[in-house]
Design a protein around this motif. Sequence first.
Motif, PDB file in Angstrom:
ATOM      1  N   ALA A  31      15.233   0.247  -1.102  1.00  0.00           N
ATOM      2  CA  ALA A  31      13.777   0.497  -1.540  1.00  0.00           C
ATOM      3  C   ALA A  31      12.803  -0.832  -1.206  1.00  0.00           C
ATOM      4  O   ALA A  31      11.765  -0.743  -0.832  1.00  0.00           O
ATOM      5  N   PHE A  44      11.959   8.543  -1.234  1.00  0.00           N
ATOM      6  CA  PHE A  44      11.655   7.782  -2.521  1.00  0.00           C
ATOM      7  C   PHE A  44      11.507   8.929  -3.609  1.00  0.00           C
ATOM      8  O   PHE A  44      12.169   8.475  -4.792  1.00  0.00           O
ATOM      9  N   PHE A 102       8.122   1.342  -5.196  1.00  0.00           N
ATOM     10  CA  PHE A 102       7.525   2.350  -5.623  1.00  0.00           C
ATOM     11  C   PHE A 102       5.976   2.020  -5.514  1.00  0.00           C
ATOM     12  O   PHE A 102       5.245   2.757  -4.945  1.00  0.00           O
TER      13      PHE A 102
END
Length: 309
Positions: A194, A208, A235
Amino acid sequence: WAYATVGITTENVFFRTIIQITLRTLHEFAAQDFANIAWAFAHIKNLPQLENFFHTLATEAIPKLNKFKPKELTNFAWAFATANIKNDILFQAIAQAALPKLQAFIPQDFATMSWAFAVICGQKKYTHQFLKTLAQEASQPNKINKFKAQDFANITWAFATANIQLPQFFHTVAKALSPKILKTYKPQDYANTAWAFATMNIQSPELFQAIAKEIKPKKLHEFSSQHLTNMAWAFATLNIKVPHFFEAIADAALIKLSNFQSQNFSNTAWAFASIDIKHPSLFNAMAISALPQLNNFKCQELANTAWAY
């Protein structure tokens, strides 16, 4: 190699004697001998002569690198990176020796070699040229489809750390990361993958969303403070808002606040605020925990934290 493999790495007199004998016999070493001795001594700590020993290994090995097999080249590079021994001449020679052998690389070779170059010489021009060629070969379907969880995590982390702009490679990785593989991810694999995508600003909402779906709240409690921070930051950086996932991150973070450092407080607060996810209990608890550390905050951390609140 045997002592390092079983975890006995503190017998300094024993290892110093091995170094002395090795230095006398290096001219007789074959490729696997170089790879094994370097791998072993990468695990040894607190030997004053270790850096000089590694540089001598490099000098003796360079003329023989063309005889190294892919795994031997990879392990040799890994050892120098793990021991934090910078040797541009060696790494340029490793790159030259590896190029004709890339077709014989297995996924772990691609990932480990990328990691080693990123760690020890990530900003060098020769590293960027080599890793771009490596990525092109690794992207082939018969290669990328055999990657395992840690291979994906390590190679994406390496390219992001070296700041190598290869969006097509990242999109290829995203497509190859099936739910079956994501199920085998460990916390560090999730966090590194990520972080890498976000650092390189690679928009991959499907990946994601799949990560958020796979990481159950119970699994998040296995994440370290840094892993939780990296997930929230990644995120938010890519503006991927998954409220229930952030709720789970908050619950896990509340348990680990005693381990938070300034960057954890700042990045976590910034992540929640930047995508407009309000969690008063987390923010109140972070304020209490962060207060004794505020003098250690860097300017940007203070500014981001204040902005988030």
